[in-house]
Design an enzyme around this catalytic site. Sequence first.
Site, PDB file in Angstrom:
ATOM      1  N   GLN A   1      24.691 -14.133   7.646  1.00 29.08           N
ATOM      2  CA  GLN A   1      24.819 -14.014   6.190  1.00 29.08           C
ATOM      3  C   GLN A   1      23.601 -13.288   5.617  1.00 29.08           C
ATOM      4  O   GLN A   1      22.452 -13.597   5.954  1.00 29.08           O
ATOM      5  CB  GLN A   1      24.958 -15.420   5.565  1.00 29.08           C
ATOM      6  CG  GLN A   1      25.226 -15.419   4.072  1.00 29.08           C
ATOM      7  CD  GLN A   1      26.571 -14.803   3.687  1.00 29.08           C
ATOM      8  OE1 GLN A   1      27.518 -14.785   4.463  1.00 29.08           O
ATOM      9  NE2 GLN A   1      26.646 -14.285   2.471  1.00 29.08           N
TER      10      GLN A   1
ATOM     11  N   ASP B   1      31.610  -8.381  10.669  1.00 29.85           N
ATOM     12  CA  ASP B   1      31.312  -7.861   9.325  1.00 29.85           C
ATOM     13  C   ASP B   1      31.536  -6.347   9.266  1.00 29.85           C
ATOM     14  O   ASP B   1      31.636  -5.784   8.173  1.00 29.85           O
ATOM     15  CB  ASP B   1      29.846  -8.141   8.966  1.00 29.85           C
ATOM     16  CG  ASP B   1      29.675  -9.354   8.065  1.00 29.85           C
ATOM     17  OD1 ASP B   1      30.546  -9.575   7.203  1.00 29.85           O
ATOM     18  OD2 ASP B   1      28.659 -10.056   8.207  1.00 29.85           O
TER      19      ASP B   1
ATOM     20  N   LYS C   1      33.569 -19.301   3.878  1.00 31.26           N
ATOM     21  CA  LYS C   1      33.997 -18.632   5.117  1.00 31.26           C
ATOM     22  C   LYS C   1      34.389 -19.672   6.166  1.00 31.26           C
ATOM     23  O   LYS C   1      35.402 -19.514   6.850  1.00 31.26           O
ATOM     24  CB  LYS C   1      32.876 -17.716   5.635  1.00 31.26           C
ATOM     25  CG  LYS C   1      32.675 -16.487   4.754  1.00 31.26           C
ATOM     26  CD  LYS C   1      31.439 -15.676   5.117  1.00 31.26           C
ATOM     27  CE  LYS C   1      31.230 -14.559   4.090  1.00 31.26           C
ATOM     28  NZ  LYS C   1      30.046 -13.741   4.333  1.00 31.26           N
TER      29      LYS C   1
HETATM   30  N1  GUN Z   1      26.194 -11.198   1.798  1.00 31.73           N
HETATM   31  C1  GUN Z   1      26.967 -10.776   0.766  1.00 31.73           C
HETATM   32  N2  GUN Z   1      28.154 -10.312   1.220  1.00 31.73           N
HETATM   33  C2  GUN Z   1      28.125 -10.432   2.556  1.00 31.73           C
HETATM   34  C3  GUN Z   1      29.053 -10.121   3.587  1.00 31.73           C
HETATM   35  O1  GUN Z   1      30.161  -9.621   3.368  1.00 31.73           O
HETATM   36  N3  GUN Z   1      28.659 -10.405   4.852  1.00 31.73           N
HETATM   37  C4  GUN Z   1      27.447 -10.938   5.136  1.00 31.73           C
HETATM   38  N4  GUN Z   1      27.143 -11.165   6.409  1.00 31.73           N
HETATM   39  N5  GUN Z   1      26.555 -11.235   4.205  1.00 31.73           N
HETATM   40  C5  GUN Z   1      26.902 -10.974   2.926  1.00 31.73           C
END
Ligand code: GUN
Length: 283
Positions: free
Chosen positions: A98, A121, A54
């Site tokens: 996350q 998100d 990311k």
């Molecule tokens: N953990 C697995 N997928 C995601 C996601 O799309 N966003 C976040 N914040 N954590 C995750």
Amino acid sequence: MTAKILDGKALAQRLRTDMRAQTSQMQASHGRAPGLAVILVGEDPASQIYVNNKKRACEEVGIISFSHALPASTSKEHLLGLIAELNRDAHVDGILVQLPLPDHIDPEQIIEAIDPAKDVDGFHPYNLGCLSARKPALRSCTPYGCMRLLEETGEDLHGKEAVVIGASNIVGRPMALELLLAGSTVTIAHRFTRDLAAHIQRADIVVAAAGKPGLVKGEWIRKGAIVIDVGIHRREDGSLCGDVEFDEAAKRAAWITPVPGGVGPMTICMLLANTLQAHNARF
Ligand code: GUN
């Protein structure tokens, strides 16, 4: 029939190129580039990889990422304090925590502490509520990416029979709401669904987000269907697979996403798109 591939990797690359130009314009007209705060609690190796991907994607499109790597022993109070600070920070347009979090921290309480205007998100109940009320604001990244892939098929989604497998808050439920908003007739299948095969056999669109490798048998896919596979799993031999039996499904489907290179790159891409949207909304 051999399915056409919905290439998420290539589409995400195209979208990132467009976003690069957009961030330059934002920097020029707003005096600063969009900013994303990325919070990782603990040392889960998979989460570390996701977070690094990311941050790299942010860099590529000209979004400034602010990293906060916290130890697994971080208290809920400390994390809530950091989120409150980032909610107030004028240089931060988006906040990403996350998941999963360590067991002693309730993820729902953390998600709800994020300012909905910075919830890139799209997990906050406010943003899920907006989608269910047909006024999408910040949309959950994976379903949003799946919708963008469906757009690539050029098919009109109105009246299509869509089956979403999986009813999680972050994929299945918002995915069903997205498809409903697009005019499809939507079924959500989940762990208590009695005859999964029967539902899939009549689906024009299948979105598999069950988190179970090979759950969806290729022979269940209706001829000409569109198959979107959200699952990603590592086999014992190290290769990756999805929730759908790809080879058999591809003989019947009109369109199918590969794993890897389908939904995964689009999820990150929509996170970037949401960050630009959150940034623009502040000016
Ligand atoms: N953990 C697995 N997928 C995601 C996601 O799309 N966003 C976040 N914040 N954590 C995750």
